[in-house]
Design an enzyme around this catalytic site. Sequence first.
Site, PDB file in Angstrom:
ATOM      1  N   LYS A   1       0.841  -1.206   0.000  1.00 52.85           N
ATOM      2  CA  LYS A   1       0.000   0.000   0.000  1.00 52.85           C
ATOM      3  C   LYS A   1       0.869   1.246   0.000  1.00 52.85           C
ATOM      4  CE  LYS A   1      -1.776   1.548   4.001  1.00 52.85           C
ATOM      5  NZ  LYS A   1      -1.430   2.958   4.304  1.00 52.85           N
ATOM      6  N   ASN A   2       1.891   1.260   0.859  1.00 48.58           N
ATOM      7  CA  ASN A   2       2.663   2.492   1.042  1.00 48.58           C
ATOM      8  C   ASN A   2       3.682   2.726  -0.058  1.00 48.58           C
ATOM      9  OD1 ASN A   2       1.116   2.891   3.257  1.00 48.58           O
ATOM     10  ND2 ASN A   2       2.673   2.320   4.747  1.00 48.58           N
TER      11      ASN A   2
ATOM     12  N   ASP B   1       4.321   0.510  12.074  1.00 45.77           N
ATOM     13  CA  ASP B   1       3.131  -0.180  11.543  1.00 45.77           C
ATOM     14  C   ASP B   1       3.032  -1.621  12.023  1.00 45.77           C
ATOM     15  OD1 ASP B   1       3.291   1.459   8.275  1.00 45.77           O
ATOM     16  OD2 ASP B   1       2.691   2.165  10.252  1.00 45.77           O
TER      17      ASP B   1
ATOM     18  N   CYS C   1      -5.830  12.063  12.225  1.00 47.05           N
ATOM     19  CA  CYS C   1      -6.476  10.772  11.949  1.00 47.05           C
ATOM     20  C   CYS C   1      -6.443   9.982  13.251  1.00 47.05           C
ATOM     21  CB  CYS C   1      -5.722  10.037  10.838  1.00 47.05           C
ATOM     22  SG  CYS C   1      -4.145   9.411  11.393  1.00 47.05           S
TER      23      CYS C   1
ATOM     24  N   ARG D   1      -8.480  -0.666   4.142  1.00 39.03           N
ATOM     25  CA  ARG D   1      -7.559   0.341   3.591  1.00 39.03           C
ATOM     26  C   ARG D   1      -6.223  -0.286   3.238  1.00 39.03           C
ATOM     27  NH1 ARG D   1      -6.051   4.457   7.355  1.00 39.03           N
ATOM     28  NH2 ARG D   1      -4.813   5.064   5.546  1.00 39.03           N
TER      29      ARG D   1
ATOM     30  N   ARG E   1      -1.584  14.768  12.368  1.00 36.05           N
ATOM     31  CA  ARG E   1      -0.670  14.383  11.297  1.00 36.05           C
ATOM     32  C   ARG E   1      -0.160  15.661  10.628  1.00 36.05           C
ATOM     33  NH1 ARG E   1      -1.676   8.970   9.851  1.00 36.05           N
ATOM     34  NH2 ARG E   1       0.215   9.027   8.589  1.00 36.05           N
ATOM     35  N   PRO E   2       0.801  16.342  11.253  1.00 36.29           N
ATOM     36  CA  PRO E   2       1.283  17.621  10.705  1.00 36.29           C
ATOM     37  C   PRO E   2       1.901  17.447   9.320  1.00 36.29           C
ATOM     38  CG  PRO E   2       2.754  16.819  12.421  1.00 36.29           C
ATOM     39  CD  PRO E   2       1.550  15.926  12.435  1.00 36.29           C
ATOM     40  N   ILE E   3       1.874  18.529   8.545  1.00 38.51           N
ATOM     41  CA  ILE E   3       2.498  18.496   7.209  1.00 38.51           C
ATOM     42  C   ILE E   3       3.493  19.646   7.052  1.00 38.51           C
ATOM     43  CG2 ILE E   3       0.519  17.330   6.130  1.00 38.51           C
ATOM     44  CD1 ILE E   3      -0.269  20.127   4.987  1.00 38.51           C
ATOM     45  N   ASP E   4       3.980  20.166   8.171  1.00 34.76           N
ATOM     46  CA  ASP E   4       4.905  21.307   8.101  1.00 34.76           C
ATOM     47  C   ASP E   4       6.151  20.996   7.269  1.00 34.76           C
ATOM     48  OD1 ASP E   4       5.203  19.548  10.427  1.00 34.76           O
ATOM     49  OD2 ASP E   4       6.953  20.757  10.897  1.00 34.76           O
ATOM     50  N   LEU E   5       6.634  19.767   7.362  1.00 32.71           N
ATOM     51  CA  LEU E   5       7.851  19.415   6.604  1.00 32.71           C
ATOM     52  C   LEU E   5       7.568  19.354   5.101  1.00 32.71           C
ATOM     53  CD1 LEU E   5       9.315  16.618   8.922  1.00 32.71           C
ATOM     54  CD2 LEU E   5       9.792  19.077   8.947  1.00 32.71           C
TER      55      LEU E   5
ATOM     56  N   ILE F   1       6.922   7.144  17.019  1.00 36.28           N
ATOM     57  CA  ILE F   1       6.570   7.807  15.755  1.00 36.28           C
ATOM     58  C   ILE F   1       5.254   8.565  15.840  1.00 36.28           C
ATOM     59  CG2 ILE F   1       6.153   7.484  13.279  1.00 36.28           C
ATOM     60  CD1 ILE F   1       9.028   6.870  14.106  1.00 36.28           C
TER      61      ILE F   1
ATOM     62  N   ARG G   1      -5.937  10.938   4.351  1.00 43.99           N
ATOM     63  CA  ARG G   1      -5.143  12.104   4.719  1.00 43.99           C
ATOM     64  C   ARG G   1      -3.769  12.095   4.061  1.00 43.99           C
ATOM     65  NH1 ARG G   1      -1.117  11.602   6.730  1.00 43.99           N
ATOM     66  NH2 ARG G   1      -0.952  13.792   7.299  1.00 43.99           N
TER      67      ARG G   1
HETATM   68  C1  EPZ Z   1       3.900   6.888   6.273  1.00 40.58           C
HETATM   69  O1  EPZ Z   1       3.076   7.860   6.891  1.00 40.58           O
HETATM   70  C2  EPZ Z   1       3.023   5.656   6.135  1.00 40.58           C
HETATM   71  N1  EPZ Z   1       1.866   5.947   5.305  1.00 40.58           N
HETATM   72  C3  EPZ Z   1       2.553   5.199   7.519  1.00 40.58           C
HETATM   73  O2  EPZ Z   1       1.815   4.000   7.353  1.00 40.58           O
HETATM   74  C4  EPZ Z   1       3.778   4.903   8.379  1.00 40.58           C
HETATM   75  O3  EPZ Z   1       3.359   4.540   9.674  1.00 40.58           O
HETATM   76  C5  EPZ Z   1       4.665   6.145   8.440  1.00 40.58           C
HETATM   77  O4  EPZ Z   1       5.021   6.567   7.095  1.00 40.58           O
HETATM   78  C6  EPZ Z   1       5.959   5.876   9.210  1.00 40.58           C
HETATM   79  O5  EPZ Z   1       6.648   4.827   8.614  1.00 40.58           O
HETATM   80  C7  EPZ Z   1       2.016   5.951   3.957  1.00 40.58           C
HETATM   81  O6  EPZ Z   1       3.097   5.748   3.432  1.00 40.58           O
HETATM   82  C8  EPZ Z   1       0.791   6.238   3.153  1.00 40.58           C
HETATM   83  P1  EPZ Z   1       5.814  10.250   8.475  1.00 40.58           P
HETATM   84  P2  EPZ Z   1       3.570   9.415   6.961  1.00 40.58           P
HETATM   85  O7  EPZ Z   1       5.668  11.527   7.749  1.00 40.58           O
HETATM   86  O8  EPZ Z   1       4.326   9.749   5.739  1.00 40.58           O
HETATM   87  C9  EPZ Z   1       5.819  13.582  11.850  1.00 40.58           C
HETATM   88  C10 EPZ Z   1       0.027   2.535   7.680  1.00 40.58           C
HETATM   89  O9  EPZ Z   1      -0.437   1.984   8.694  1.00 40.58           O
HETATM   90  N2  EPZ Z   1       5.692  14.581  10.788  1.00 40.58           N
HETATM   91  O10 EPZ Z   1       7.057   9.432   8.252  1.00 40.58           O
HETATM   92  O11 EPZ Z   1       2.414  10.247   7.323  1.00 40.58           O
HETATM   93  C11 EPZ Z   1       4.570  12.734  12.004  1.00 40.58           C
HETATM   94  O12 EPZ Z   1       3.614  13.390  12.827  1.00 40.58           O
HETATM   95  C12 EPZ Z   1       0.426   3.994   7.734  1.00 40.58           C
HETATM   96  O13 EPZ Z   1       0.229   1.963   6.584  1.00 40.58           O
HETATM   97  C13 EPZ Z   1       5.789  15.932  11.112  1.00 40.58           C
HETATM   98  O14 EPZ Z   1       5.953  16.297  12.264  1.00 40.58           O
HETATM   99  O15 EPZ Z   1       4.552   9.327   8.201  1.00 40.58           O
HETATM  100  C14 EPZ Z   1       5.093  11.484  12.650  1.00 40.58           C
HETATM  101  O16 EPZ Z   1       5.210  11.691  14.046  1.00 40.58           O
HETATM  102  C15 EPZ Z   1       0.168   4.615   9.093  1.00 40.58           C
HETATM  103  N3  EPZ Z   1       5.674  16.846  10.110  1.00 40.58           N
HETATM  104  C16 EPZ Z   1       6.504  11.343  12.061  1.00 40.58           C
HETATM  105  O17 EPZ Z   1       6.816  12.625  11.487  1.00 40.58           O
HETATM  106  C17 EPZ Z   1       5.465  16.486   8.803  1.00 40.58           C
HETATM  107  O18 EPZ Z   1       5.394  17.370   7.918  1.00 40.58           O
HETATM  108  C18 EPZ Z   1       6.645  10.309  10.959  1.00 40.58           C
HETATM  109  O19 EPZ Z   1       5.617  10.564  10.048  1.00 40.58           O
HETATM  110  C19 EPZ Z   1       5.369  15.110   8.498  1.00 40.58           C
HETATM  111  C20 EPZ Z   1       5.487  14.164   9.497  1.00 40.58           C
END
Ligand code: EPZ
Length: 418
Positions: free
Chosen positions: A22-23, A306, A116, A398, A121-125, A328, A92
């Site tokens: 999926k990812n 995960d 969620c 999902r 789920r911040p997107i600042d980065l 995480i 999201r």
């Molecule tokens: C991806 O989510 C995966 N989803 C998640 O899988 C997985 O758990 C996660 O990576 C970690 O491996 C998909 O690929 C669709 P991150 P993502 O950005 O990209 C923080 C599943 O069950 N962060 O690596 O959203 C965030 O809050 C799902 O299949 C910021 O602070 O994860 C988290 O604490 C769940 N600012 C950490 O980083 C940002 O702009 C890691 O999140 C982005 C993220």
Amino acid sequence: MSAFLVEGGAKLYGSTGIHGAKNSVLPILVATLLAPGVSVIHNCPELSDVRASLEILEHLGCRTTREGDTITVDASALTHCDVPDQLMREMRSSVIFLGAILARTGEAKMSFPGGCELGPRPIDLHLAAIRSLGATIEERGGTLFCTGGKSMKGRELVLSIPSVGATENAMLAAVGADGVTTISNAAREPEITDLQTFLQSMGADVHGAGTSIITIQGGLPVRGGEHTVMPDRIVAATLLCATAAAGGEVELDGTDYRHLSTVTAVLTEAGCKIHSGHDCVTIQRTEPLHGVCPIRTAPYPGFPTDAQAPVMAALAASRGTTVFVENIFESRYRHAAELSRMGANIRVEGRVAIVCGVEHLHGATVRAADLRGGAALVVAALGAEGDSEITGLTHLDRGYQDLDGTLRTLGAHITRTD
Ligand code: EPZ
């Protein structure tokens, strides 16, 4: 309402393949937007998140078709540059459409993805990386208005967290940014490498995925690509946990054992016998499990967040105590309360969960609150004494294709009622 009905206690035997990740397929579907051409993607799983991504592509003007596990995306003529709010709410992670839409059309509009089940789920980065490339992003009333995608320039980007989604968004935007972009502290997940392979098939100049520094030579012409999606390592981890919980012996074919090493290490420590072949992993559990050293989730190659819930479900019935630290996501222990309804002894204190193993769990009526937490309930029910009913299957749909069918082929007594 759909539900899984599980009669616990049946051991699992046999072998099964693992569907596409999926990812990995999600960012690859987004990447098809970058080229005014036709892309062909094989080994695509039948998941609701994939259907949601195809809906967004269709809304943007792409024509998509599916034949078996092959999806064809014709992105020759885009008609929109926005992601509808309803579709953003459905998934999201759709924020990773931002970079590709900007690179292709020059502008983009989407609502701010909400939190969620796993917490905020911040997107600042994501936004910082794309702004660094020169795009303008205004946030007004919960909507992101983005322009300047056609004048993006390659830059040195540094991520403060090795965010998977931010890495993917930056890669896709950088393909459309003239010049060289380097992404430092990039996520190293295998799905990032899979995305790079697809981008290379499109003619994009992207290298370094799997390491902390990814380099993109942007602004080059790209065309439709072709790719076969990697197997889903979290689905594989879930099936390993199911066998650990139920007992028996199962072989997972087409699995890259290297992507599972932190999970197989824990299950081996817990008492399972695990053998890794060239592209398969076999697990055998005959003796009761026992607790293991503390499990701390971390970015790849650390222990995958995960897999935390399915592994917790397997260790809930074990001799000894296991401490989990979820580093995480803020709220990723919602399955603990449901496991406790099955007799588990779990104490959650913030990011720490203390699992005091019990001799066995008992069947119960439980509800999935999120994708992997739902998988954990299935794992627990398979090893429990008695019958369980698991609702909230929209979460499971999902990320797991035909999970009950796969488990039935391995001997599990599980059916799905709709
Ligand atoms: C991806 O989510 C995966 N989803 C998640 O899988 C997985 O758990 C996660 O990576 C970690 O491996 C998909 O690929 C669709 P991150 P993502 O950005 O990209 C923080 C599943 O069950 N962060 O690596 O959203 C965030 O809050 C799902 O299949 C910021 O602070 O994860 C988290 O604490 C769940 N600012 C950490 O980083 C940002 O702009 C890691 O999140 C982005 C993220």
